[in-house]
Scaffold this motif. Structure first.
Motif, short mmCIF file in Angstrom:
data_model
loop_
_atom_site.label_atom_id
_atom_site.label_comp_id
_atom_site.label_asym_id
_atom_site.label_seq_id
_atom_site.Cartn_x
_atom_site.Cartn_y
_atom_site.Cartn_z
N ALA A 533 -21.63 -0.68 32.77
CA ALA A 533 -22.13 -0.96 31.46
C ALA A 533 -22.57 0.19 30.43
O ALA A 533 -22.88 1.26 30.99
CB ALA A 533 -23.45 -1.79 32.07
N PRO A 534 -22.59 -0.18 29.27
CA PRO A 534 -23.23 1.03 28.47
C PRO A 534 -24.51 1.30 28.81
O PRO A 534 -25.47 0.29 29.09
CB PRO A 534 -22.71 0.48 27.03
CG PRO A 534 -22.76 -1.02 27.01
CD PRO A 534 -22.04 -1.18 28.58
N GLY A 535 -25.11 2.52 28.34
CA GLY A 535 -26.45 2.69 28.66
C GLY A 535 -27.08 3.17 30.05
O GLY A 535 -28.05 3.38 30.46
N LEU A 536 -25.90 2.97 31.04
CA LEU A 536 -26.00 3.34 32.37
C LEU A 536 -25.00 4.39 32.72
O LEU A 536 -24.24 4.79 31.70
CB LEU A 536 -25.68 2.13 33.52
CG LEU A 536 -26.58 0.74 33.05
CD1 LEU A 536 -26.37 -0.20 34.03
CD2 LEU A 536 -28.04 1.38 33.40
N PRO A 537 -25.22 5.08 33.82
CA PRO A 537 -24.53 6.36 34.26
C PRO A 537 -22.85 6.15 34.06
O PRO A 537 -22.42 5.08 34.53
CB PRO A 537 -24.83 6.63 35.52
CG PRO A 537 -26.07 6.30 35.72
CD PRO A 537 -26.16 4.92 34.97
N THR A 538 -22.28 6.91 33.27
CA THR A 538 -20.74 6.69 32.96
C THR A 538 -19.83 6.88 34.08
O THR A 538 -20.05 7.64 34.94
CB THR A 538 -20.43 7.81 31.84
OG1 THR A 538 -21.34 7.72 30.76
CG2 THR A 538 -18.92 7.33 31.40
#
Length: 623
Positions: A533-538
């Motif tokens: 998910a976006p906003g979480l570790p890539t």
């Protein structure tokens, strides 16, 4: 003459001109009184080349050679796909060379002197061209050594002893060449076949070329359930060229390193397996698509009695070296080289582990192999006392009966979700649009490129964007879709239809739909999510964005509805279409090819996991 003041040996070759009044010689050279060399006048410019000369330099055949007095083109057929088979024998071929990435044509010609009666004179020569310039093969139609026949929707042309340019540097020119041709227009297939087979020496026009037998697999990899009319599920659904490149890619150590160094991916698998060690203790485990074998090592650490690491690429050899270097685990792990659709093991398994996810979850179509492994190898409640049934291929290779299974073990992961949300990103939209600016050039070395500008814009917007982005770009809460892999049938993944509905939070344009996925490890002790998910570790999957060529402007609080369709392709990918409709009849749509991504991968600061973020995207506790 012009005089050059510099004196030295580098000018020795330019001073062969005769004397002028007042000049003298020295050491065999003509020199001036001031010891400067005589530099010759520049030669006159060459005459401007004629158009036939320009065409000849560009590689086009326009006649005038030693064996002909020029030719006239009779017919031209456009090809959709060209594949050259490297012939080893009467019915055996080596690796093929796919030339379909460039436009190709078959051209039929005859000598200029035959142009008097156009209707009566048949073509005498045929040539295969890649682009408009590169002649790959050329042959005389009347030569009895050449053969042409139809096989399904393709034309198979075999030519002997032709002049050609080799399209594969790994192969020396051969007197025998065979081409499989598929035509852009269906009607051209029969027209071209009739023209090439028109000579008296040609074979019966109704004849077809028998397909060469499949090459036998190495010993130990035969599928006893396979017959001459039925191959395994992977081969049946996958283009051979795509499969070859797929296994080559995943057989590379740098690619494996890229996945291993994804701390979110590898760390989540490690934690999910070790914190649920009771699901692995004294159990038989299969690692589907083992790669480097890292998940097999984790399963062995968790106490598995036996781990079968199934890997079809050359990475299995590297996995064996890692296993040899870790003696405390090597007695537990057995490496099985081959596709999971065709290998055999001596017992049923209690646990399946795998990392089969691609971008947008299902790209690369490996999850289908994961589900087929479930059907073939996992223990079920109906297995008497849980004892092995003697053979491991209890159900069809094609995954029939996958639904409503009563599994006695665990699948890690056991399910996945795709999340979709509209987004607004003017910067990204303009970046993609500006890529086609080059095709607006009206004078590119004398060539007007503008006829292709519209197609170029369309091509760039067909690329799915793979990168990381901030959640502030999302225009609404996501819509989510879930699949339970313990019951899902593999054939259900051939077509996915997802209904979308979003309530836009703020007024402005919707530039496209953003997508990401997560998978669930539902262990006996604890459940854990692996998320992109976006906003979480890539992760190395990043997120995916499908950008519309023409954005749709929406109002705050407006509800937009639509659907996203994913259609499986034989190149281990999907064609994706999205349609959205808003109030007042406005609509927007687009289509994308997951095999042709734009890896933008812009690195943004990524916040860590927080309880609020997990609750926002996934709920608490996990479903």
């Amino acid at each position: 003459p012009r005089r050059k003041k510099t004196v030295g040996p580098k000018y020795a070759e330019t001073t062969h001109w005769g004397p002028r009044p007042g000049d003298d010689t020295r050491d065999g050279r003509w020199v001036l009184e001031d010891d400067s060399y005589i530099v010759p006048e520049p030669p006159p410019p060459p005459p401007e080349p004629t158009m036939p000369e320009l065409l000849e330099w560009a590689g086009a055949r326009v006649g005038g050679g030693a064996d002909d007095d020029g030719e006239v083109e009779v017919a031209r057929f456009h090809l959709r796909r060209v594949c050259e088979l490297h012939v080893h024998g009467t019915h055996t071929v080596g690796e093929s060379n796919d030339m379909s990435h460039l436009p190709a044509t078959i051209r039929l010609t005859r000598a200029v002197e035959d142009e008097v009666n156009d209707d009566a004179q048949p073509p005498t020569h045929a040539a295969l061209y890649i682009t408009s310039e590169m002649e790959v093969a050329r042959w005389r139609i009347a030569d009895p050594a050449n053969q042409v026949a139809r096989s399904g929707d393709a034309l198979i042309v075999t030519v002997e002893g032709v002049d050609h340019v080799s399209t594969n540097v790994d192969w020396m020119p051969s007197p025998s060449r065979a081409f499989v041709l598929r035509f852009l227009y269906d009607a051209d297939l029969e027209r071209c076949r009739a023209a090439l087979a028109s000579s008296a020496s040609s074979a019966d026009p109704s004849a077809t070329v028998p397909k060469p037998p499949k090459r036998a697999r190495p010993d130990g990899r035969q599928n006893p359930n396979a017959t001459a009319a039925k191959t395994n599920a992977f081969d049946a659904k996958t283009d051979s060229a795509s499969a070859s490149e797929y296994f080559r890619y995943y057989g590379l150590i740098p690619q494996q390193q890229n996945m291993l160094q994804d701390a979110v991916r590898t760390g989540t698998y490690f934690t999910a397996i070790l914190e649920n060690a009771r699901d692995f203790k004294d159990k038989v485990v299969m690692d589907v698509g083992a790669g480097s074998g890292i998940l097999s090592f984790f399963a062995a650490m968790a106490g598995a009695r036996r781990v079968y690491a199934v890997e079809a690429s050359a990475m299995s050899e590297h996995c064996a070296k890692l296993l040899a270097g870790n003696p405390r685990l090597r007695d537990t792990i057995v490496i099985v080289n081959g596709k999971v659709e065709e290998v055999e093991i001596p017992e049923k398994v209690d646990v399946l582990v795998s990392e089969p996810m691609g971008t947008l979850l299902y790209n690369e179509r490996m999850i289908e192999s994961y589900l087929l492994a479930r059907d073939r190898f996992m223990r079920r409640e109906e297995d008497e006392g849980g004892a092995p049934s003697g053979t491991s291929g209890g159900s069809s290779d094609f995954g029939s009966g996958g639904a409503n299974l009563s599994l006695r073990g665990k699948m890690f992961p056991g399910g996945g979700r795709v999340h979709c949300a509209p987004f607004a990103d003017e910067t990204l939209w303009r970046e993609i649009k500006d890529k086609a600016h080059f095709w607006g050039t009206e004078d590119f070395y004398g060539v007007d490129l503008t006829p292709l500008r519209r197609e170029a814009v369309r091509s760039y917007f067909r690329q799915c964007v793979v990168d990381a982005f901030e959640t502030e770009l999302l225009s609404s809460q996501p819509t989510s879709f879930a699949w339970d892999w313990t019951t899902l049938r593999a054939d259900e993944l051939e077509s996915l239809d997802m209904h979308l509905e979003f309530k836009v939070r703020r007024a402005g344009p919707v530039h496209g739909v953003a997508c990401w996925f997560d998978v669930l490890f539902q262990g006996t002790t604890k459940s854990r999510w692996l998320t992109t998910a976006p906003g979480l570790p890539t992760t190395h999957w990043y997120q995916m964005r499908l950008v519309f060529e023409r954005p749709m402007r929406c109002e705050a609080g407006e509800t937009i509805k639509g659907r996203m369709r994913m259609t499986a392709l034989d190149n281990q990918s999907y064609a994706v279409t999205v349609e959205l409709k808003g109030k007042g009849g406005k609509a927007v749509s687009g289509e994308w090819d997951l095999k042709d991504p734009y890896y933008r991968q812009t690195v943004y600061p990524q916040p860590g996991y927080t309880k609020e973020q997990l609750a926002r995207f996934y709920g608490e506790p996990p479903a």
